[in-house]
Design an enzyme around this catalytic site. Structure first.
Site, PDB file in Angstrom:
ATOM      1  CG  ASN A 155       2.526  33.898   0.328  1.00 48.53           C
ATOM      2  OD1 ASN A 155       3.206  33.798  -0.677  1.00 48.53           O
ATOM      3  ND2 ASN A 155       1.346  34.468   0.321  1.00 48.53           N
ATOM      4  CB  ILE A 156       9.100  34.138   1.196  1.00 52.56           C
ATOM      5  CG1 ILE A 156       9.017  33.404   2.520  1.00 52.56           C
ATOM      6  CG2 ILE A 156      10.175  35.217   1.225  1.00 52.56           C
ATOM      7  CD1 ILE A 156       8.482  34.220   3.674  1.00 52.56           C
ATOM      8  CD  GLU A 157       3.068  36.728  -2.834  1.00 49.74           C
ATOM      9  OE1 GLU A 157       2.877  37.789  -3.450  1.00 49.74           O
ATOM     10  OE2 GLU A 157       2.142  36.012  -2.429  1.00 49.74           O
ATOM     11  CG  LEU A 158       6.766  41.613  -1.526  1.00 47.00           C
ATOM     12  CD1 LEU A 158       5.929  42.695  -0.887  1.00 47.00           C
ATOM     13  CD2 LEU A 158       7.217  42.031  -2.909  1.00 47.00           C
TER      14      LEU A 158
END
Length: 65
Positions: free
Chosen positions: A51-54
């Site tokens: 879950n690469i949001e940042l």
């Protein structure tokens, strides 16, 4: 399933070699590998959610491979 990343914090993978080190750790400690320090004991998870949001998404493809 193990989920990595999310909307809080700052995280990244610095190189292909770092991705390999993280992949080996995840395999040996959460998936089908062997380690004397498995956090979940003998449980074998069936996958990992990235879950690469940042941060930078660079080298996550190497990690996944």
């Amino acid at each position: 399933m193990l989920s990595l990343g999310g909307g809080i914090g700052n995280y990244s993978i610095g190189s292909r070699e770092d991705a390999k080190v993280v992949a080996n750790y995840l395999w040996n400690n959460f998936l089908g590998g062997k380690s004397s320090s498995r956090p979940l004991g003998d449980a074998v998870l069936d996958g990992i959610d990235f879950n690469i949001e940042l941060g930078s998404p660079q080298y996550y493809d190497d990690l996944a491979r």
